[in-house]
Write an enzyme that holds these catalytic residues in place. Sequence first.
Site, short mmCIF file in Angstrom:
data_model
loop_
_atom_site.label_atom_id
_atom_site.label_comp_id
_atom_site.label_asym_id
_atom_site.label_seq_id
_atom_site.Cartn_x
_atom_site.Cartn_y
_atom_site.Cartn_z
N GLU A 1 7.20 -4.82 4.92
CA GLU A 1 6.17 -5.17 5.51
C GLU A 1 6.17 -6.75 5.54
O GLU A 1 6.50 -7.05 4.36
CB GLU A 1 4.99 -4.75 5.39
CG GLU A 1 3.72 -5.13 6.04
CD GLU A 1 2.30 -4.31 5.68
OE1 GLU A 1 1.32 -4.68 6.09
OE2 GLU A 1 2.48 -3.25 4.94
N ASN B 1 -0.67 1.81 13.91
CA ASN B 1 -0.68 2.05 12.35
C ASN B 1 -2.19 2.23 11.91
O ASN B 1 -2.91 1.42 12.15
CB ASN B 1 -0.08 0.78 11.89
CG ASN B 1 -0.41 0.97 10.14
OD1 ASN B 1 0.51 1.77 9.41
ND2 ASN B 1 -1.17 0.01 9.64
N GLU B 2 -2.33 3.30 11.11
CA GLU B 2 -3.65 3.80 11.03
C GLU B 2 -4.79 3.35 11.53
O GLU B 2 -5.91 2.60 11.29
CB GLU B 2 -3.68 2.92 9.30
CG GLU B 2 -2.53 3.28 8.16
CD GLU B 2 -2.93 2.59 6.99
OE1 GLU B 2 -3.97 1.63 6.66
OE2 GLU B 2 -2.29 3.27 5.78
N TYR C 1 -0.78 7.76 -0.71
CA TYR C 1 -0.33 7.07 -2.11
C TYR C 1 -0.81 7.81 -3.16
O TYR C 1 -1.98 8.42 -3.14
CB TYR C 1 -0.90 5.77 -1.90
CG TYR C 1 -0.25 4.82 -1.00
CD1 TYR C 1 0.92 4.13 -1.20
CD2 TYR C 1 -0.94 4.57 0.42
CE1 TYR C 1 1.44 3.35 -0.14
CE2 TYR C 1 -0.10 3.78 1.38
CZ TYR C 1 0.99 3.04 0.92
OH TYR C 1 1.61 2.01 1.72
N GLU D 1 4.74 6.21 4.95
CA GLU D 1 3.74 5.38 3.79
C GLU D 1 3.51 6.30 2.79
O GLU D 1 2.80 7.25 2.94
CB GLU D 1 2.53 4.47 4.25
CG GLU D 1 3.06 3.23 5.12
CD GLU D 1 1.56 2.43 5.40
OE1 GLU D 1 1.16 2.33 4.29
OE2 GLU D 1 1.66 1.94 6.35
N GLN E 1 7.18 -0.16 -1.03
CA GLN E 1 7.86 -0.82 0.02
C GLN E 1 9.15 -1.14 -0.88
O GLN E 1 9.39 -1.12 -1.96
CB GLN E 1 7.05 -1.87 0.67
CG GLN E 1 5.91 -1.47 1.41
CD GLN E 1 5.24 -2.88 2.30
OE1 GLN E 1 5.89 -3.77 2.15
NE2 GLN E 1 4.06 -2.42 2.48
#
Length: 498
Positions: free
Chosen positions: A24, A171-172, A239, A296, A345
């Site tokens: 990103e 995204n999200e 996460y 992610e 990432q």
Amino acid sequence: MLIFINGNRSVGTINKNIYGHFAEHLGRCIYGGLYVGEDSEIPNQNGMRTDVVNALKELDIPVLRWPGGCFADTYHWQDGIGPKSSRKTLINTTWGGVREDNSFGTHEFMELCRQLGCEAYINGNVGTGTVQEMCDWVEYCNMPGVSPMADLRRQNGQDAPWNVKYWGIGNEMWGGGGNMRADYYSDLCRQYASFLRDYDPSHKIYKIASGACDFNYDWTQRVAELTGALVDALSLHYYTIPGSEWEHKGSATKFSREEYYITMYKALQMKGLIENHTARMRQACPNKNLGLVIDEWGTWLDVEEGTNPHFLYQQNAMRDALVAAVNLNIFGDHCDSVVMANIAQTVNVLQAMILTDGPRMLCTPTYHVFHMFKGHQGARQLETYAETALIGADGADCKVPNLHVSASEDHNGNVLVTVVNLSDHSSVPVEIHWDGLSKFTSITGQVLSGDGAGAAAYNTFDNPHQVEPKPLTNITVGTNSFTSLLPACSVATFTLKA
């Protein structure tokens, strides 16, 4: 501890894209990490850092997601094409308010993918973009014939289409992508998916809807119900965050035994997340085998002291390597539903493969796990059983099994067994048996551990080889079995050659 491998049972082939990555426009992931520009004194090929690219090529990276993440929600792709001198300079309001000169855009990303030998996964802008804008992007990348966007691509120096397969529709969207409700986003997704064209019958695009975060099963079910007929997969973000507060997630290198076991406990929750989200998708859209794309995942910890808090630069210790190994084992054992995963990432951000400091670079413990596990890519998953004991910090509620195992068989009959010893202080003897497999000519092993520093061991620019894989020499081979001893807090791989 007994481990059994059943060669007669499998849930399918492990999609190589499970070993995907994510880059990103955040902190020093792109600029200074992957890309330094053609005029940099740091050795590069067409602007891509030679040392970083060479290291990443060793991982056989299958797919790379870009440009975000949250950055994608405000990214307008035409700002990043054409002569660099005429590209717009903006402020990256998403990550730190720093200057974004758009010198790394679509052509540079595709050049990076070419050098890495991987496929591209482009996440489109639904947050502040339009259907026309994303349709034009697909046309720009994939149209082989005559069209306004194909002509513009050729004008910018790329004659042949890139045939980008993977496209994320937002995204999200439940959060930073627009704070949308599931029904509203689903209507948008249906509209976008209807107009994202296949320009070549032999290169069909794969459409990925913006799925849920963590335990939001209702979002998954509703989006699957309303969009499942028009997309190929839904995403999931999860996460591993040890801390109980968002502002205090915990240090990457200074943590207690209780924090260590909380981290492992939360990493292991990935199994339930996959199974529950998949169940909702199957229930909502029973006539289509929608894939799950975990684009992610990884540890999210406090930034390193003295660094920009918006750059998300964190160290990467042996604890992170264990999180990576557990997740990769889980993904492989759920390859009948997980079709792609992209760790967050690739360089200098969150649970990175590589850290850089000017011209210096190092490979993290997580990098070594991906290297040790790459033999699972495209192999047939095998059923495994492990005898385990529950362990944890004294008096703490978060208990985890001391061993975590997965196995696969490649097309040549070679078997890869990946074993994680989660105990932070005890070595574990393992006795591995199998049935339904070929006879093996040799059995070798590798182990990654923190030695005396345990879970807190990590590599530094002054000592970049502190944590690296070493041969396992204590393997005793029997009939359809072998034994070994795994150090505390370690990741081991065993290669059984047919």
